[in-house]
Design an enzyme around this catalytic site. Structure first.
Site, PDB file in Angstrom:
ATOM      1  CG  ASP A  30      -2.148   0.906   0.616  1.00 12.45           C
ATOM      2  OD1 ASP A  30      -3.503   0.747   0.496  1.00 12.45           O
ATOM      3  OD2 ASP A  30      -2.266   1.835   0.861  1.00 12.45           O
ATOM      4  CE  LYS A  35      -5.447   0.901   4.773  1.00 12.38           C
ATOM      5  NZ  LYS A  35      -6.250   0.976   4.388  1.00 12.38           N
ATOM      6  CD  GLU A 161     -12.880 -10.647  -3.520  1.00  6.36           C
ATOM      7  OE1 GLU A 161     -11.743 -10.811  -4.041  1.00  6.36           O
ATOM      8  OE2 GLU A 161     -13.607 -11.565  -2.879  1.00  6.36           O
ATOM      9  CG  LEU A 163     -14.348  -8.725  -0.611  1.00  5.60           C
ATOM     10  CD1 LEU A 163     -14.809  -8.255   0.401  1.00  5.60           C
ATOM     11  CD2 LEU A 163     -13.027  -8.873  -0.160  1.00  5.60           C
ATOM     12  CG  ASN A 221     -21.618  -5.347  -6.329  1.00  7.80           C
ATOM     13  OD1 ASN A 221     -22.772  -6.014  -6.077  1.00  7.80           O
ATOM     14  ND2 ASN A 221     -21.410  -4.500  -5.867  1.00  7.80           N
ATOM     15  CG  PHE A 261     -29.904  -8.459  -1.130  1.00  4.03           C
ATOM     16  CD1 PHE A 261     -29.362  -9.437  -0.662  1.00  4.03           C
ATOM     17  CD2 PHE A 261     -28.785  -7.267  -1.007  1.00  4.03           C
ATOM     18  CE1 PHE A 261     -28.089  -9.770  -1.115  1.00  4.03           C
ATOM     19  CE2 PHE A 261     -28.257  -7.814  -0.494  1.00  4.03           C
ATOM     20  CZ  PHE A 261     -27.237  -8.458  -0.406  1.00  4.03           C
ATOM     21  N   GLY A 269     -26.593   1.092   1.030  1.00  3.31           N
ATOM     22  CA  GLY A 269     -25.095   1.551   1.451  1.00  3.31           C
ATOM     23  C   GLY A 269     -23.694   0.511   1.196  1.00  3.31           C
ATOM     24  CB  CYS A 272     -19.643  -2.078  -2.996  1.00  3.80           C
ATOM     25  SG  CYS A 272     -18.666  -2.908  -3.156  1.00  3.80           S
ATOM     26  CE  LYS A 275     -16.445   1.266  -5.600  1.00  8.45           C
ATOM     27  NZ  LYS A 275     -16.438   0.673  -6.719  1.00  8.45           N
TER      28      LYS A 275
END
Ligand SMILES: NC(=O)c1ccc[n+]([C@@H]2O[C@H](COP(=O)([O-])OP(=O)(O)OC[C@H]3O[C@@H](n4cnc5c(N)ncnc54)[C@H](O)[C@@H]3O)[C@@H](O)[C@H]2O)c1
Length: 463
Positions: A30, A35, A161, A163, A221, A261, A269, A272, A275
């Protein structure tokens, strides 16, 4: 295999740890020095927390670090040199117009390309695997940026991804599916070797073109976000009709074609869904302008924005005015078991209440720090922030409050000590934004209770 993961956030850190856990050697990189220091300090026992909250992550980070399969670094150049596969896992936040901001991905691509120019006895060949969520077609941009920097050989694998925060470790160790988009057989076989340890966990690896793989992520999504919007539309109507959406669901859910869902709430919110749907709208505007398809996607976002504020007019009616009232808000994260507050219903609720003249006492088991930071960046809110406080436990902020708004279903909020709650509140009113409490119990205990998809209960007012 030797792997570098560039970007050590919710995706990069968890996925990096999952790869280390199946015996790959992983360097998590990173650019944020603080971090990386935080992660190293945790591994060396100098602190107890990680930069992000995810169940079971601390144990796995420590175990794999101790086994020397996982290291943390800010040195991208060296990580690229040592690795066969380099993952890009940096953020792709929304631009003002809703499109995905690819600046971080492009910057990393440039750095990877430049880092590939080292001398080696063997010909240099790398697979650059993209885990960031990027608009369909981005693989070409990444390819061209790297090709400009190096003459060495490489291929791009688009590896989205899936997750979900709050269960990210489980999702990475036992993924629902592994999607690999690449046009090249050599890259496909390297990615197959990387994911081979996951195969005996009954996971299928799907190979397809880069653009197909990039589209899988947006389609997934957008399906989920669209389902949330539809659920909330029906829950809102149920309440108006005097039906209880939780009861209705008992019948609806029996149809196996309907997804998961289906629980009413204050809208989606997180980092992911909002946006990614906005980005798909932007792409749709370019490729299918003026269509009903575009209108439909826009409505998903509009329904969701409205849902976040669904309690405000009901609260104004109940209190006559919110001006001068103290309201407790339980929850600032966008879901339980995370510390991520990006675009959460809780933040939205706090903002609206402050703008309406209320004072707010907020509480969240893990999201307070991030909430304070994000709210303090909002120029519009600056004059009102003196009316906002954060409590260190769920009861502390209730004193003198005239009601509680629950915005997320943390377990603590499902079964609070109602006697204590009632004693502390100036007015026993609960606005349950996740429909998690029992209306009958609320009535018996003498609370006024308001939910998303259920009729109002006036246990206090009527008593
Ligand atoms: N968070 C999720 O639940 C989730 C799930 C699936 C996919 N995604 C996607 O994965 C991507 C990453 O998301 P995230 O939530 O992990 O983001 P994040 O903001 O938590 O982490 C991104 C990290 O990248 C680092 N970074 C940025 N530029 C860098 C550079 N030039 N060199 C090295 N590091 C750099 C940042 O410092 C940060 O630590 C996004 O595209 C997101 O849409 C996220």
């Amino acid at each position: 295999m030797n792997i570098a993961v560039i970007g050590t956030g919710y995706v990069g850190l968890v996925q990096g740890v999952a790869f280390a856990d199946v015996n790959h050697n992983v360097i998590c990189v990173d650019k944020a020095e603080a971090k990386i220091k935080h992660l190293k300090d945790f591994c060396e026992g100098k602190r107890n927390d990680l930069p992000i909250l995810e169940p079971d992550l601390p144990r796995l980070v420590k175990e794999n670090y101790d086994k020397k399969r996982l290291v943390f670094s800010t040195d991208l150049k060296e990580a690229v040199r040592q690795s066969q596969i380099i993952f890009i896992a940096v953020g792709t936040p929304s631009n003002e117009d809703g499109s995905a901001n690819l600046a971080y991905v492009q910057q990393v691509a440039k750095e990877i390309g430049a880092a590939m120019n080292y001398s080696s006895e063997e010909p240099v060949y790398k697979v650059i695997a993209n885990k960031s969520t990027v608009p369909p077609g981005t693989y070409k941009i990444v390819h061209d940026i790297i090709a400009k920097e190096t003459k060495n050989e490489f291929d791009i694998a688009s590896n989205p991804e899936f997750l979900a925060e709050g269960r990210a470790v489980k999702d990475c160790l036992r993924p629902s599916r592994i999607v690999v988009g690449t046009a090249n057989a050599k890259a496909a076989s390297i990615m197959e070797e990387l994911y081979a340890p996951f195969k005996d966990r009954e996971v299928s690896i799907m190979f397809m073109s880069n653009i197909d793989a990039e589209m899988v992520k947006y389609a997934s999504n957008t399906y989920l976000a669209s389902q949330v919007a539809l659920t909330n539309a029906m829950a809102n109507l149920s309440r108006e009709l005097g039906a209880d959406w939780r009861k209705v669901l008992e019948g609806v859910k029996k149809d196996i074609r309907i997804g998961r869902f289906v629980y009413a709430g204050l809208g989606f919110g997180g980092s992911c869904f909002p946006k990614d749907v906005r980005e798909l709208i932007h792409t749709m505007e370019q490729h299918r302008p003026g269509t009903k398809d575009l209108k439909y996607l826009k409505l998903v976002i509009e329904q969701n924005d409205a849902q976040k504020g669904i309690f405000i007019p009901r609260m104004e009616k109940y209190y006559n005015s919110l001006k001068g009232k103290k309201i407790a808000v339980w929850g600032t994260t966008f879901k339980p078991e995370t510390d991520d507050v990006r675009e959460s219903a809780g933040l939205h609720m706090i903002k609206e209440l402050l703008l309406k003249g209320a004072s707010v006492s907020a509480y969240d088991p893990s999201g307070s720090e991030q909430a304070i930071y994000i709210l303090s960046l909002d120029e519009k809110l600056k004059p009102y922030l003196a009316r906002l406080s954060f409590a260190s436990d769920m009861y502390e902020g209730l004193k003198e409050a005239e009601g509680i708004v629950i915005t997320v279903e943390w377990n603590d909020f499902r079964n609070p000590d109602f006697a204590q709650v009632k004693k502390l509140l100036k007015k026993p009113a609960i606005f349950d934004g996740k429909d998690i409490l029992n209306p009958k119990q609320m009535e018996e205990l003498g609370f006024d209770y308001f939910a998303v998809g259920r009729p109002d209960v006036l246990g206090h007012t009527k008593a």
